[in-house]
Design a protein around this motif. Structure first.
Motif, short mmCIF file in Angstrom:
data_model
loop_
_atom_site.label_atom_id
_atom_site.label_comp_id
_atom_site.label_asym_id
_atom_site.label_seq_id
_atom_site.Cartn_x
_atom_site.Cartn_y
_atom_site.Cartn_z
N VAL A 100 6.74 13.11 30.91
CA VAL A 100 6.99 12.10 29.89
C VAL A 100 8.09 11.11 30.28
N LEU A 101 8.98 11.51 31.16
CA LEU A 101 10.08 10.61 31.53
C LEU A 101 9.58 9.26 32.05
N PRO A 102 8.54 9.22 32.90
CA PRO A 102 8.05 7.92 33.35
C PRO A 102 7.44 7.07 32.23
N LEU A 103 7.11 7.69 31.10
CA LEU A 103 6.53 6.94 29.99
C LEU A 103 7.58 6.14 29.22
N PRO A 140 -1.75 4.11 22.45
CA PRO A 140 -1.92 5.27 21.56
C PRO A 140 -1.91 6.63 22.26
N LEU A 141 -2.60 6.76 23.40
CA LEU A 141 -2.62 8.06 24.07
C LEU A 141 -1.23 8.42 24.59
N LEU A 142 -0.57 7.48 25.24
CA LEU A 142 0.76 7.75 25.78
C LEU A 142 1.76 8.01 24.66
N ALA A 143 1.64 7.27 23.55
CA ALA A 143 2.50 7.50 22.40
C ALA A 143 2.31 8.90 21.85
N GLU A 190 18.59 13.63 19.94
CA GLU A 190 18.97 14.56 21.01
C GLU A 190 17.86 14.68 22.04
N ALA A 191 16.61 14.67 21.58
CA ALA A 191 15.48 14.77 22.50
C ALA A 191 15.40 13.55 23.41
N TYR A 192 15.68 12.37 22.87
CA TYR A 192 15.73 11.16 23.70
C TYR A 192 16.82 11.28 24.76
N LEU A 193 18.02 11.65 24.34
CA LEU A 193 19.14 11.77 25.28
C LEU A 193 18.87 12.83 26.34
N ASP A 194 18.19 13.90 25.94
CA ASP A 194 17.90 15.00 26.86
C ASP A 194 16.98 14.57 28.01
#
Length: 523
Positions: A232-235, A457-460, A495-499
Motif C-alpha cells: 500500500v505504501l506505493p499507493l 476505486p480499486l486502489l482506494a 496513526e495508521a497514516y504515520l505508520d
C-alpha cells in the motif's frame, strides 16, 4: 505479496532448477536447510525431543533433510516414515539414503496405529507427512496419527502446509488435517491460510524464501495477492504545498434513519479523517441536530421525510458518494435509491442497507454503476449472491457477481478479501477488536474519503481496508479487543497514516526472525 497456486509453485520449481542448473534434490536440500535454520535459531541446541514425521513424497523428503541436519548438529531427533503408499518420490529416496549415512538409528517405519510413538506435551512435532500435492483422502490410520498429534498437545510445526490440507478445496473430514501451531510455507503463503473454514489449521504461518527464480516470481500473474504495508505504501498520494480543500474532493455520505444516525456520524467523520476535502451528510430531518453537533466539520442536507430517506436529491456536485449506512429499507427508500443509481455520475461506495436494497430490487441491481465499491458483511453478501457451500464457493460466486456487474466487492472478515473480476486481494491487517458495531461504517467512510482525494476505486478500497485494519492494530493495546469502539478506530487512522513511513525499531536477531516478512500473528 503474490499468493501462488500449487501448479504455479511446481512450475517455479522446474524453472528454478533449469535456470540455476541444479537438481530438484538440490532445491529440496535448500528448502530443508531453511527449515532447519529456523529451528536452530530458536532452539540453540536444546535437547527437547523432536519427532520428525515424513511422508513418502517430496514433503517427506523435506522432512528428511530437516531431520538429517538436526542430527548432525546434535539434537535429540526421532525420525519416522509414514508408510501410507508403496510409491516413493525420487527425491524422498535420495534423502532417505542420505539420512542413513549420518546415523545408525534409521527412520522408524509406521504402518498402523500400533506403531505410533509416545509423544510428550513438552516435545516438538515436525509435520512433513503431506504437502501441497495431496490428491486423495487420508487413510484412516494416518488420520489416527494426526489425532495422536493433537492428543499429545505437543508443539506442532508443519512444513509448507498442514498435512491433509488442500490448497484449493475445503477438506471433507476436518480430523484428517494436522492442527499446526506454526507453518513454514515455502516462498508464498497459501490461500487456505486466510479462509474462515481452513485458517484454524495453523495458528501462525511464516513464509520462507527458498530461492525460486526471481524472474519467474516477478512475471507470473496470480489470482490472489496479500496486501500489507509494502503493497500500500506505493499507493499513497503525497500532498502538494499549494493544495487546498477543493483539491481533495467533496464526499457525500447518504444514510441514516430514526435511531440509526450514529452510522452516518461515524462514516462522515471517517471520510474527513481519511483526508476528504469536504464532507456533506445527506440524512432525514430527525438527524440534523445529531450530525451537526457530533461532527461540526460536516455539512448537512436533509431529506423531505422526518424519519427516513425518500428522495436522495443532492444539490451539490460530489466527487464520490458513500451510501447505505443506517439507511433502512423502507419501500420509498428503495425506490429513491434506485433512482439515485440511475442518475449518479460519480463513484459510489455502497454499504449496509443500500446492499439490502440491491437484494430487494432487480431494477436497482440493474442500475448498479460500474466500478462501484460494495462492502457487505457476510449476511448482506449472502442476500446479494445467494448461499454458498463453502469458502471456495463463496469466492467463486463473488467473482462471478463482480465480473457480471464490473464492481468491487469487499468480503469483510478476519482476513478481509477484496474481489474485483477474477482477482482476490487479501488484507493483512486487523484484529478481533473490529468485531463491534460501527466499524463497517468507518470502513465505508475511509474508502469514500480516499476516492474523494482522487484514488481510483480499486486502489482506494485496498488502501482503505489496510488503513482500517492497521488503525485497529495500532490502538488495540490501549483498549483491548472487548473494549474497542468504532470511534476509537477513527482516532487511529492518523496513526495508521504515520505508520506507513515508520521504520521498525532495532531488535535482537531473535526478534527480527520472529517478525520475518509474511508472518501471520495470532490475533
Amino acid at each position: 505479496m503474490k499468493i501462488f497456486t500449487k501448479e504455479q509453485i511446481y512450475a517455479g520449481d522446474t524453472e528454478t532448477a533449469k535456470k540455476q542448473n541444479i537438481s530438484s534434490a538440490d532445491l529440496m536440500e535448500r528448502a530443508g536447510i531453511q527449515i532447519f535454520n529456523w529451528l536452530h535459531v530458536r532452539m540453540q541446541g536444546a535437547q527437547v525431543p523432536i519427532h520428525v514425521f515424513c511422508g513418502i513424497g517430496n514433503n517427506g523428503g523435506d522432512g528428511l533433510v530437516v531431520a538429517r541436519h538436526l542430527i548432525t548438529h546434535g539434537y535429540n531427533v526421532h525420525t519416522y516414515v509414514v508408510n501410507c503408499s508403496t510409491k516413493r518420490s525420487k527425491d524422498f529416496l535420495v534423502n532417505y539414503d542420505r539420512i542413513k549415512s549420518v546415523t545408525k538409528e534409521w527412520p522408524t517405519l509406521l504402518n498402523c496405529k500400533e506403531d505410533f510413538p509416545a509423544i510428550d506435551a513438552n516435545d516438538i512435532i515436525v509435520d512433513a507427512v503431506f504437502g501441497i500435492g495431496i490428491n486423495r483422502p487420508v487413510d484412516a490410520w494416518v488420520k489416527g496419527l494426526f489425532n495422536h498429534f493433537r492428543a499429545s498437545k505437543a508443539y506442532t510445526l508443519s512444513i509448507d502446509i498442514p498435512s491433509g490440507l488442500h490448497t484449493d478445496q475445503i477438506p471433507s473430514d476436518l480430523e484428517s488435517v494436522v492442527s499446526a501451531a506454526h507453518t513454514l510455507s515455502f516462498q508464498t503463503p497459501k490461500l487456505v491460510f486466510f479462509l474462515p473454514e481452513t485458517a484454524g489449521f495453523t495458528v501462525q504461518w511464516e513464509v520462507l524464501n527458498i530461492g525460486l527464480d526471481p524472474e519467474y516470481l516477478f512475471n507470473t500473474q496470480t489470482e490472489a495477492e496479500l496486501i500489507g504495508k509494502n503493497e500500500v505504501l506505493p499507493l499513497y498520494k503525497p500532498r502538494e504545498k499549494f493544495s487546498h480543500k477543493g483539491t481533495f474532493g467533496h464526499a457525500v455520505i447518504i444514510g441514516g434513519s430514526y435511531g440509526k444516525m450514529g452510522a452516518v456520524t461515524l462514516a462522515s467523520k471517517a471520510a474527513l479523517v481519511s483526508g476528504a476535502g469536504k464532507v456533506t451528510g445527506y440524512i432525514p430531518k430527525c438527524g440534523y441536530t445529531v450530525l451537526q453537533t457530533s461532527v461540526p466539520e460536516v455539512m448537512v442536507i436533509t431529506d423531505k421525510h422526518e424519519e427516513y430517506l425518500i428522495s436522495m436529491t443532492i444539490d451539490v456536485e460530489p466527487s464520490v458518494v458513500g451510501i447505505g449506512v443506517g439507511m433502512g429499507t423502507e419501500k420509498e427508500t428503495v425506490s429513491a435509491f434506485t433512482t439515485f443509481l440511475e442518475t449518479i455520475k460519480v463513484p459510489v461506495v455502497i454499504d449496509a442497507d443500500a446492499i439490502n436494497c440491491l437484494s430487494k430490487s432487480k431494477k436497482a441491481l440493474k442500475a448498479l454503476p460500474e466500478f462501484s465499491v460494495l462492502t457487505p458483511h457476510p449476511k448482506e453478501l449472502e442476500r446479494l449472491i445467494g448461499t454458498w457451500s463453502d469458502d471456495f464457493d463463496k469466492l467463486k460466486k463473488t467473482k462471478a457477481f463482480s465480473k457480471k456487474h464490473n464492481v468491487i466487492v469487499v468480503i469483510k472478515g478476519a482476513n478481509t478479501i477484496t474481489v474485483f473480476q477474477d482477482k482476490l486481494f487479501i488484507n493483512a491487517t486487523g484484529n478481533p477488536g473490529l468485531a463491534t458495531a460501527g466499524t463497517g461504517d468507518v470502513l465505508t467512510g475511509i474508502i469514500t474519503g480516499l476516492i474523494s482525494q482522487g484514488y481510483e476505486p480499486l486502489l482506494a478500497t485496498l488502501f482503505g481496508v489496510y488503513l482500517h485494519g492497521r488503525a485497529a492494530d495500532l490502538i488495540i493495546e490501549d483498549f483491548g479487543y472487548q473494549s474497542l469502539l468504532a470511534s476509537d478506530v477513527i482516532n487511529g487512522i492518523s496513526e495508521a497514516y504515520l505508520d506507513l513511513f515508520t521504520q521498525p525499531e532495532s531488535q535482537t536477531p531473535e526478534e527480527d526472525e520472529e517478525e520475518t516478512k509474511g508472518k501471520q500473528k495470532e490475533k
